[in-house]
Design a protein around this motif. Structure first.
Motif, PDB file in Angstrom:
ATOM      1  N   LEU A 353      30.827  31.338  34.755  1.00 36.42           N
ATOM      2  CA  LEU A 353      32.229  31.388  34.379  1.00 36.42           C
ATOM      3  C   LEU A 353      33.065  32.130  35.426  1.00 36.42           C
ATOM      4  N   THR A 354      34.203  31.509  35.814  1.00 37.46           N
ATOM      5  CA  THR A 354      35.129  32.149  36.758  1.00 37.46           C
ATOM      6  C   THR A 354      36.493  32.411  36.142  1.00 37.46           C
ATOM      7  N   ARG A 355      36.903  31.604  35.136  1.00 37.42           N
ATOM      8  CA  ARG A 355      38.195  31.820  34.478  1.00 37.42           C
ATOM      9  C   ARG A 355      38.019  31.784  32.973  1.00 37.42           C
ATOM     10  N   LEU A 356      38.529  32.854  32.313  1.00 33.93           N
ATOM     11  CA  LEU A 356      38.400  32.970  30.870  1.00 33.93           C
ATOM     12  C   LEU A 356      39.748  33.359  30.278  1.00 33.93           C
ATOM     13  N   SER A 357      40.211  32.602  29.279  1.00 36.21           N
ATOM     14  CA  SER A 357      41.464  32.939  28.602  1.00 36.21           C
ATOM     15  C   SER A 357      41.346  32.697  27.100  1.00 36.21           C
ATOM     16  N   PHE A 358      41.567  33.805  26.342  1.00 33.33           N
ATOM     17  CA  PHE A 358      41.720  33.731  24.894  1.00 33.33           C
ATOM     18  C   PHE A 358      43.076  34.308  24.502  1.00 33.33           C
ATOM     19  N   ALA A 359      44.046  34.232  25.403  1.00 36.45           N
ATOM     20  CA  ALA A 359      45.345  34.850  25.173  1.00 36.45           C
ATOM     21  C   ALA A 359      46.040  34.245  23.967  1.00 36.45           C
ATOM     22  N   ASN A 360      46.810  35.106  23.266  1.00 34.25           N
ATOM     23  CA  ASN A 360      47.693  34.650  22.187  1.00 34.25           C
ATOM     24  C   ASN A 360      46.916  33.997  21.054  1.00 34.25           C
ATOM     25  N   PHE A 372      32.001  41.877  31.336  1.00 38.25           N
ATOM     26  CA  PHE A 372      32.461  42.395  32.625  1.00 38.25           C
ATOM     27  C   PHE A 372      31.319  42.568  33.623  1.00 38.25           C
ATOM     28  N   ASP A 373      30.194  41.979  33.295  1.00 40.07           N
ATOM     29  CA  ASP A 373      29.071  42.016  34.227  1.00 40.07           C
ATOM     30  C   ASP A 373      28.821  40.672  34.883  1.00 40.07           C
ATOM     31  N   ILE A 374      29.760  39.723  34.692  1.00 40.91           N
ATOM     32  CA  ILE A 374      29.662  38.434  35.374  1.00 40.91           C
ATOM     33  C   ILE A 374      30.824  38.301  36.355  1.00 40.91           C
ATOM     34  N   GLY A 375      30.705  37.421  37.325  1.00 43.62           N
ATOM     35  CA  GLY A 375      31.673  37.352  38.426  1.00 43.62           C
ATOM     36  C   GLY A 375      32.901  36.540  38.136  1.00 43.62           C
ATOM     37  N   LEU A 376      33.726  36.985  37.215  1.00 45.46           N
ATOM     38  CA  LEU A 376      34.952  36.263  36.864  1.00 45.46           C
ATOM     39  C   LEU A 376      36.037  36.478  37.907  1.00 45.46           C
ATOM     40  N   ASP A 377      36.873  35.450  38.090  1.00 41.18           N
ATOM     41  CA  ASP A 377      38.061  35.565  38.935  1.00 41.18           C
ATOM     42  C   ASP A 377      39.305  35.901  38.109  1.00 41.18           C
ATOM     43  N   LEU A 401      37.269  39.960  40.622  1.00 38.77           N
ATOM     44  CA  LEU A 401      38.428  39.715  39.777  1.00 38.77           C
ATOM     45  C   LEU A 401      39.726  39.672  40.589  1.00 38.77           C
ATOM     46  N   GLN A 402      40.535  38.635  40.324  1.00 35.62           N
ATOM     47  CA  GLN A 402      41.832  38.489  40.974  1.00 35.62           C
ATOM     48  C   GLN A 402      42.991  38.677  39.998  1.00 35.62           C
ATOM     49  N   ARG A 403      42.822  38.291  38.742  1.00 33.93           N
ATOM     50  CA  ARG A 403      43.879  38.444  37.733  1.00 33.93           C
ATOM     51  C   ARG A 403      43.264  39.028  36.462  1.00 33.93           C
ATOM     52  N   LEU A 404      43.899  40.098  35.957  1.00 32.81           N
ATOM     53  CA  LEU A 404      43.437  40.728  34.719  1.00 32.81           C
ATOM     54  C   LEU A 404      44.652  40.982  33.835  1.00 32.81           C
ATOM     55  N   LYS A 424      40.551  42.570  45.738  1.00 33.98           N
ATOM     56  CA  LYS A 424      40.889  41.178  45.423  1.00 33.98           C
ATOM     57  C   LYS A 424      41.927  41.040  44.322  1.00 33.98           C
ATOM     58  N   LEU A 425      42.131  42.064  43.516  1.00 34.49           N
ATOM     59  CA  LEU A 425      43.041  41.963  42.382  1.00 34.49           C
ATOM     60  C   LEU A 425      44.471  41.751  42.863  1.00 34.49           C
ATOM     61  N   THR A 426      45.108  40.688  42.357  1.00 33.39           N
ATOM     62  CA  THR A 426      46.503  40.387  42.708  1.00 33.39           C
ATOM     63  C   THR A 426      47.448  40.583  41.529  1.00 33.39           C
ATOM     64  N   TYR A 427      46.936  40.556  40.291  1.00 32.46           N
ATOM     65  CA  TYR A 427      47.773  40.660  39.095  1.00 32.46           C
ATOM     66  C   TYR A 427      47.075  41.568  38.105  1.00 32.46           C
ATOM     67  N   LEU A 428      47.751  42.657  37.696  1.00 28.26           N
ATOM     68  CA  LEU A 428      47.192  43.586  36.722  1.00 28.26           C
ATOM     69  C   LEU A 428      48.248  43.880  35.667  1.00 28.26           C
ATOM     70  N   ASN A 429      47.970  43.505  34.417  1.00 26.71           N
ATOM     71  CA  ASN A 429      48.897  43.707  33.307  1.00 26.71           C
ATOM     72  C   ASN A 429      48.159  44.373  32.164  1.00 26.71           C
ATOM     73  N   LEU A 430      48.462  45.655  31.937  1.00 29.24           N
ATOM     74  CA  LEU A 430      47.883  46.421  30.838  1.00 29.24           C
ATOM     75  C   LEU A 430      48.962  46.854  29.852  1.00 29.24           C
ATOM     76  N   SER A 431      50.124  46.218  29.914  1.00 31.41           N
ATOM     77  CA  SER A 431      51.280  46.674  29.140  1.00 31.41           C
ATOM     78  C   SER A 431      51.070  46.533  27.643  1.00 31.41           C
ATOM     79  N   TRP A 432      51.878  47.305  26.894  1.00 32.73           N
ATOM     80  CA  TRP A 432      51.905  47.246  25.445  1.00 32.73           C
ATOM     81  C   TRP A 432      50.529  47.523  24.836  1.00 32.73           C
ATOM     82  N   ASN A 433      49.913  48.605  25.309  1.00 36.22           N
ATOM     83  CA  ASN A 433      48.718  49.164  24.709  1.00 36.22           C
ATOM     84  C   ASN A 433      48.997  50.644  24.422  1.00 36.22           C
TER      85      ASN A 433
END
Length: 997
Positions: A353-360, A372-377, A401-404, A424-433
């Motif tokens: 797996l490289t891309r995972l989304s369960f958003a919303n 978090f022990d696999i090589g996701l992008d 990881l490039q986007r979190l 490698k991280l280009t996008y980091l969003n931890l808001s509203w926690n």
């Protein structure tokens, strides 16, 4: 029709004469010289309809005995007949001449993809008995599919018409006999109606792509399992259409299916339960539909599936543990559904797996540790109710990881410091926690981070000075926290920032001058802090700044210069101690130096002593000196305002006298221009690509104008509506009769070249030129007819019985016009400057899509005499004329069009004309709106015809954008590309805008 008969006869005579000559010449490469010469003649006639800008077809010589040595031609070695014609990607344009191709009776492969062909698909292609492969993709072909195409299906194996503008329904009997067809792509056209019921008869199909059209109806359109009876399919793409209803059972019949794409339709009800019985599936996309219910258990059997997207549906239930059995998955997207429960721990088994989304969704619980022990992008788990901690920075995932995005959950704990050690991280969003953490200085180590969003995460402490050490950060959002201390001076190192948002914290101290170094900054939000002192005047130099909010601080003094700060409304300034602005009530506090008081006794002593009278004189001196110094600021301001008014007035007056510089400024046109014909026809109607006739016709334009109806007039001439007889009926066109000939100084060759260049400028929001007519006494330009007339008529000449334009239509017109201008400015080299943006030059098609007309026509005016300057440009452009057009000392560029576009926005929002004359006064629309904005009453100017049926959160920023576009200083105006970007952000729903920023 007579003209058509004449042209048909002419072509037949041409072919007969060439055949006769060729028969006399003979051909030694075949026993059947006549048939071989059919190939030569057919190719020469085909070439005659083309424009070959790079001379790729120069080797095609009608004097040759055989075409087999010509470039891009292949022949059958036994018969010597042409078997393949491949002209892909050669930049060819013009029509596809069916009469010539029809002569190639042994042709098996015809490939003309990635060119600029226009017009309709010639029906003669269906009369080629040997044709097996036809590729016309990536052109600009239009009209409907020829009815005769069904005849071709008996021999054709490969048919690709994708990426064109073919429209209308497909004849239902088109696939009545299609046993040989293996590949069919009609993607990215404008086809509509149901999918033909005869399509399942193409039993040999292995690839079917009907995506990005307007097909409607459901898939169960015939007996025999409908489309699922195509059991040899390997790829099926029906995405982005209007198909609806449930997916019928039977997909498992397509045993060899590898790719199934049904996204972007209106499918509903449950996912097909037998989908897992297609064992070879590698890609499955059902996103953007209305599917409901739980995941079918059969999905877990798809062991070779690498891509699975079910996002943007209404699926529900728990995410099953068996998801970990799909061990080949690389892309998994279940976002924007109604999934509940916890994230299954088996996700950690998806090692590929490289891309995972369960958003919303509605997921709860902790994030599985093993994930978090696999090589996701990319990981997007935002907008759920997940709890627990952010995984430690030592996790393997941060190496790739490039986007979190973990925003809008219930996470707690510290932000791991060591996260910043991975580049490698280009996008980091931890808001509203609820992290309750400091901002780790190590975040500045991210070498590629472009977005850092830590809004409303209960951060405390100060902002690290080295947060922008990488220099790549474009968005920094720390709003809604408990940050303290000053804004670091090192913020000036964030050279890539275009959004800086620090609002709703406890920041103190002054606004650092170093922010003025952020040349790309567009949005600055500092409201709801405890900032003090004056706003650095240097911030007025930020040319790209579009929005600022400094409200509810402790700021004092005057606002910086520049249009952005001077055009701020009250809501962006209120709640400060003493900012000097007419919008604010209360004290105006300025750090004005104390007045210099001279001691007269010093001079008296030097000059031999003083006396009592001198003392009195000294008091008076000090008193008057104090008054004059304290008044100097107000006097200076008054002088500046007065000078500004005088300068603007002089600029407007001089605009009536001086426009001669345009002759030099208009040396711009698209670099993809075509060369004119060497001997263009004089006194004949030339149509570049028309259904009415071939290039040179015998239509008499003077008689055509006599029957035409005048529909408008402007700077460059009068416009008429006319009609021509064509192959497929009557064609309605618009004809512009150019201004008097003393202004048109071109010879026929130059005129032909210039107009053809204009005809090559192609964009959905431009009205292209279709042809012309030239004589020394009369010049005409031919273009498409816009059935809904001009924006001028819809705004200012509307009958009372016709309803006014809705806000959505007005916004569509704004955005489309902006896109068309952006194309002229940024996609043409050198750029095309219109010089005449106004409602009468914005035409509207059937769906009220705007089409910009008259672009580049100023290029045809080789000299502009006083008559044109005084009576045409001034009277026609009026309030749309940018002030720099009146001053030769100023550099004239695309910003002239931006000014006119800003006025156009104001007209669309207010429904008023740019300049209105009353009995006692003159109202300048831009000034009127600016005053209302400063007074906080700007919505009072919105067109009352809309009956308050408009979103204020769109109208207000649109008006602000218009005022920025109409800035008197050209450099303060945005580019049209930036305008398009801003309008797209404004149109984005508020909730999505919050996600973006």
């Amino acid at each position: 029709m007579a003209m058509m008969v004449m042209m048909t006869g002419f072509l037949d005579l041409l072919l007969l004469s060439l055949i006769s000559v060729a028969s006399l010449r003979g051909c030694s490469a075949s026993d059947d010289p006549l048939q071989l010469n059919d190939d030569i003649l057919g190719l020469i006639v085909f070439k005659s309809d083309l424009h070959d800008p790079y001379s790729y077809l120069d080797s095609w010589n009608e004097d040759d005995n055989s075409p087999c040595s010509w470039n891009f031609i292949q022949c059958n070695p036994v018969t010597g007949r042409v078997s393949q014609l491949s002209l892909d990607g050669l930049g060819l344009s013009g029509k596809i001449g069916g009469r010539g191709l029809e002569k190639l009776q042994s042709l098996k492969v015809l490939s003309l993809s990635h060119n600029n062909f226009t017009g309709s698909i010639p029906p003669e292609l269906a009369l080629m008995p040997s044709l097996e492969r036809l590729n016309l993709s990536h052109n600009s072909l239009s009209e409907r599919l020829p009815m005769l195409f069904s005849n071709m299906m008996t021999t054709i194996k490969f048919l690709d018409l994708s990426e064109n503008s073919v429209s209308g329904p497909i004849p239902d009997d088109m696939f009545e006999s299609c046993n040989t067809l293996r590949f069919l792509s009609l993607a990215r056209n404008f086809l509509e109606g149901p999918i033909p019921s005869t399509l399942p008869k193409c039993t040999s199909l292995s690839n079917l792509n009907l995506s990005n059209n307007h097909f409607s109806g459901n898939l169960d359109f015939s007996t025999n399992k409908g489309i699922w009876s195509l059991t040899r399919l390997r790829t099926l793409d029906l995405s982005h259409n209007l198909l609806s209803g449930p997916i019928p059972r039977g997909v498992s019949l397509i045993h060899n299916l590898k790719e199934l794409r049904l996204q972007g339709n209106h499918f509903s009800e449950l996912l097909p339960s037998d989908i897992g019985l297609c064992p070879h599936l590698s890609s499955l996309d059902f996103s953007d539909n209305f599917f409901t219910g739980a995941l079918p258990d059969s999905l877990q059997r798809l062991n070779f599936l690498t891509f699975l997207s079910l996002s943007r549906n209404m699926l529900s239930g728990d995410v099953p543990q068996w998801i970990g059995n799909m061990i080949s998955l690389q892309h998994l997207d279940f976002s924007k559904n109604g999934f509940t429960g916890i994230l299954p721990s088996s996700l950690a088994d998806l090692k590929s797996l490289t891309r995972l989304s369960f958003a919303n969704n509605k997921l709860i619980g902790n994030i599985p540790e093993g994930l978090f022990d696999i090589g996701l992008d990319e990981i997007d788990l935002s907008k759920n109710e997940l709890v627990g901690f952010i995984p430690p920075g030592s996790s393997k995932v941060f190496e790739s990881l490039q986007r979190l995005d973990l925003s809008r959950n219930k996470l707690t704990g510290e932000i791991p410091e060591e996260m910043g050690l991975f580049s490698k991280l280009t996008y980091l969003n931890l808001s509203w926690n609820n992290l309750q953490s400091r901002v780790p200085p190590e975040l500045g180590y991210f070498q590629n981070l472009s977005v850092l969003d830590l809004r409303s995460t209960a951060l405390y402490g100060s902002i690290p000075g080295d947060i922008c050490d990488s220099g790549s950060l474009g968005i920094l959002q720390l709003d809604g926290n408990s940050l303290t201390g000053p804004i670091p001076q090192d913020i000036g190192n964030c050279s890539s920032l275009y959004l800086l948002s620090l609002s709703n914290n406890n920041l103190s101290g002054s606004i650092p001058k170093s922010i003025s170094m952020l040349n790309k900054l567009k949005i600055l939000k500092l409201e709801l802090n405890e900032l003090t002192g004056e706003i650095p005047q240097e911030l007025g130099r930020l040319e790209n700044l579009l929005a600022v909010n400094i409200s509810y601080n402790r700021l004092t003094g005057r606002l910086p210069g520049g249009s952005t700060f001077q055009n701020l409304d009250q809501s962006a300034l209120q709640g400060n101690l003493g900012i000097c602005s007419p919008l604010l009530k209360g004290p105006c506090k300025m750090n004005v130096p104390k007045p210099l008081v001279l001691d007269p006794h010093a001079y008296g002593n030097q000059m031999g002593g003083g006396h009592k009278k001198g003392d009195e004189s000294s008091k008076n001196f000090r008193h008057h000196k104090f008054l004059s110094v304290s008044a100097i600021v107000a006097i200076s301001a008054a002088i500046v305002i007065t000078v500004g008014v005088i300068v603007i007035t002089l600029l407007n007056l001089s605009a009536r006298r001086r426009l001669a510089f345009i002759d030099n400024a208009l040396e711009s046109m698209c670099s993809s221009s075509t060369e004119s014909r060497r001997f263009p026809a004089m006194g004949k109607l030339i149509l570049f690509d028309s259904k009415a006739s071939p290039d040179c016709t015998s239509t008499n334009p003077e008689s055509l104008l006599n029957k035409a109806a005048e529909i408008g007039a402007g700077i460059f001439g009068t416009v008429y509506k006319a009609s021509l007889e064509g192959d497929q009926g009557r064609l309605v066109i618009a004809i512009k009769k150019l201004v008097t000939s003393n202004l048109i100084q071109f010879n026929p060759e130059d005129f032909d070249r210039e107009v053809r260049i204009l005809g090559k400028a192609s964009h959905p929001n431009l009205l292209p030129l279709k042809g012309y007519y030239w004589t020394p006494q009369l010049q005409l330009l031919v273009s498409d007819y816009a059935p809904n007339g001009s924006l001028q008529a819809k705004l200012h000449e509307r009958p009372t019985s016709t309803p006014p334009l809705s806000w959505s239509t007005r916004f569509k017109i704004m955005l489309g016009t902006a896109k068309g201008l952006a194309h002229l400015h940024h996609s043409c080299r050198p750029p095309i400057i219109h010089y005449g943006i106004k409602p009468s030059n914005i035409l509207l098609d059937d769906n009220f899509n705007p089409k910009i007309s008259d672009f580049g026509l100023a290029r045809l005016l080789k000299k502009l005499d006083k008559h044109v300057i005084s009576s045409r440009f001034q009277s026609e452009l009026g309030g749309y004329l940018a002030p720099e057009l009146a001053c030769q000392s100023l550099r004239v560029n695309e910003k002239c069009d931006v000014y006119g576009f800003g006025v156009l926005i104001l007209e669309l929002v207010t429904g008023r004309r740019p300049v209105e004359y009353g009995e006692d006064n003159v109202v300048i629309l831009s000034d009127h709106v600016r005053v209302l904005l400063e007074q906080g009453n700007v919505l009072d100017c919105v067109d009352p015809g809309m009956n308050n049926e408009y979103p204020e959160d769109e109208v207000l920023p649109v008006l602000k954008l218009a005022l920025v576009c109409t800035s008197q200083i050209p450099s303060s105006r945005p580019s049209m590309a930036e305008v398009v970007q801003i309008l797209q952000v404004i149109k984005t729903p508020v909730s999505h805008r919050m996600e973006m920023f």
